[in-house]
Write a protein that holds these residues in place. Structure first.
Motif, PDB file in Angstrom:
ATOM      1  N   LEU A  10       0.836  -1.200   0.000  1.00 29.80           N
ATOM      2  CA  LEU A  10       0.000   0.000   0.000  1.00 29.80           C
ATOM      3  C   LEU A  10       0.863   1.239   0.000  1.00 29.80           C
ATOM      4  CD1 LEU A  10      -2.728  -0.908   2.626  1.00 29.80           C
ATOM      5  CD2 LEU A  10      -2.960  -0.858   0.152  1.00 29.80           C
ATOM      6  N   THR A  11       0.391   2.284  -0.635  1.00 27.90           N
ATOM      7  CA  THR A  11       1.134   3.534  -0.626  1.00 27.90           C
ATOM      8  C   THR A  11       0.978   4.201   0.738  1.00 27.90           C
ATOM      9  OG1 THR A  11      -0.789   4.676  -1.524  1.00 27.90           O
ATOM     10  CG2 THR A  11       0.865   3.917  -3.090  1.00 27.90           C
ATOM     11  N   ALA A  12       1.940   5.015   1.090  1.00 24.80           N
ATOM     12  CA  ALA A  12       1.908   5.679   2.389  1.00 24.80           C
ATOM     13  C   ALA A  12       0.706   6.596   2.500  1.00 24.80           C
ATOM     14  CB  ALA A  12       3.196   6.487   2.583  1.00 24.80           C
ATOM     15  N   ALA A  13       0.034   6.556   3.625  1.00 22.87           N
ATOM     16  CA  ALA A  13      -1.152   7.380   3.845  1.00 22.87           C
ATOM     17  C   ALA A  13      -1.294   7.610   5.344  1.00 22.87           C
ATOM     18  CB  ALA A  13      -2.395   6.674   3.303  1.00 22.87           C
ATOM     19  N   PRO A  14      -2.035   8.654   5.751  1.00 23.35           N
ATOM     20  CA  PRO A  14      -2.210   8.912   7.182  1.00 23.35           C
ATOM     21  C   PRO A  14      -3.265   7.973   7.748  1.00 23.35           C
ATOM     22  CG  PRO A  14      -3.424  10.525   5.949  1.00 23.35           C
ATOM     23  CD  PRO A  14      -2.706   9.652   4.944  1.00 23.35           C
ATOM     24  N   ARG A  15      -3.123   6.722   7.500  1.00 25.79           N
ATOM     25  CA  ARG A  15      -4.112   5.732   7.904  1.00 25.79           C
ATOM     26  C   ARG A  15      -3.420   4.526   8.510  1.00 25.79           C
ATOM     27  NH1 ARG A  15      -6.641   9.730   7.496  1.00 25.79           N
ATOM     28  NH2 ARG A  15      -7.951  10.295   5.733  1.00 25.79           N
ATOM     29  N   LEU A  16      -4.140   3.796   9.329  1.00 23.05           N
ATOM     30  CA  LEU A  16      -3.650   2.542   9.885  1.00 23.05           C
ATOM     31  C   LEU A  16      -4.512   1.431   9.307  1.00 23.05           C
ATOM     32  CD1 LEU A  16      -3.098   3.489  13.640  1.00 23.05           C
ATOM     33  CD2 LEU A  16      -1.422   3.404  11.803  1.00 23.05           C
ATOM     34  N   PRO A  17      -4.024   0.757   8.257  1.00 22.12           N
ATOM     35  CA  PRO A  17      -4.827  -0.304   7.658  1.00 22.12           C
ATOM     36  C   PRO A  17      -4.776  -1.574   8.493  1.00 22.12           C
ATOM     37  CG  PRO A  17      -2.767  -0.054   6.467  1.00 22.12           C
ATOM     38  CD  PRO A  17      -2.795   1.020   7.513  1.00 22.12           C
ATOM     39  N   TYR A  18      -5.874  -2.314   8.476  1.00 22.96           N
ATOM     40  CA  TYR A  18      -5.905  -3.623   9.111  1.00 22.96           C
ATOM     41  C   TYR A  18      -6.798  -4.529   8.290  1.00 22.96           C
ATOM     42  CZ  TYR A  18     -10.511  -2.360  10.970  1.00 22.96           C
ATOM     43  OH  TYR A  18     -11.825  -1.987  11.095  1.00 22.96           O
ATOM     44  N   GLY A  19      -6.630  -5.807   8.450  1.00 24.39           N
ATOM     45  CA  GLY A  19      -7.422  -6.778   7.708  1.00 24.39           C
ATOM     46  C   GLY A  19      -6.761  -8.130   7.781  1.00 24.39           C
TER      47      GLY A  19
END
Length: 201
Positions: A78-87
């Motif tokens: 994933l590209t860097a983003a101000p998010r915390l992805p989970y799954g």
């Protein structure tokens, strides 16, 4: 690997590769049975990168990415983003509420699988949507992805009724490697039977 690649020519290979050509075989996690080889083609795999996965980052906010997963997991690309992805597995709603208190509205949930790539996303602003029995939503289908909930006989169910999750998109697998009977069971008329249960309520 990097040292070995340094001796290879930088030119493109003299082989024409089309969208229908084999890209590789990815093995499922085997969460519902014995792991299977999922055949990926160049076209569907490439199409997965045309869909924006996370909310755009405000220009004045520095990029951040926390991918607490193995490098083999799609979250690693994933590209860097101000998010915390989970799954990757079900998450308890209580844990999500705790994370929201600690990190704020930055969580992004991804629902997908090797057979279909990315299917749905739950953005930061939607984490307050709690479904039946306190379950957390997996989000809305991504652009170009159709989701249908069906009964065991294959008929579409109305919103709110639980059934089998079926998906149609340009990123579906070509099938299971050397398992034509299993491929025929899960891929019918352009739709993938994910093996998951859910509802659109």
């Amino acid at each position: 690997m990097i040292a070995a690649c340094a001796y290879r020519p930088a030119e493109e290979p003299a082989v024409r590769i089309g969208p229908g050509d084999d890209l590789g075989i990815r093995h499922t996690g085997g969460t519902t049975g014995i792991p299977k080889g999922v055949l990926s083609l160049h076209g569907p795999y490439r199409s997965a990168f045309d869909v924006p996965y996370a909310d755009p980052r405000p220009e004045d906010e520095p990029p951040r990415l926390l991918a607490a997963t193995s490098l083999a997991h799609p979250a690693g690309v994933l590209t860097a983003a101000p998010r915390l992805p989970y799954g990757g597995c079900a998450v308890a709603p209580t844990r999500i509420r705790e994370a929201l208190k600690v990190f704020g509205p930055v969580l992004v949930s991804g629902y997908g699988m090797s057979q279909a790539r990315n299917i749905a996303m739950l953005g930061p602003a939607e984490h307050d949507r709690i479904g039946h029995g306190g379950r957390l939503s997996v989000g809305r289908p991504l652009p170009g992805v159709e989701v249908e909930i069906r009964a065991a006989d294959g008929t579409a169910l109305p919103a709110g009724e639980q059934g089998e999750v079926h998906v149609r998109s340009a990123t579906l697998t070509a099938g299971y490697w050397k398992q034509p009977d299993l491929t025929a069971q899960v891929l019918r008329h352009g739709w993938l039977d994910t093996g998951d249960t859910g509802d659109t309520g």
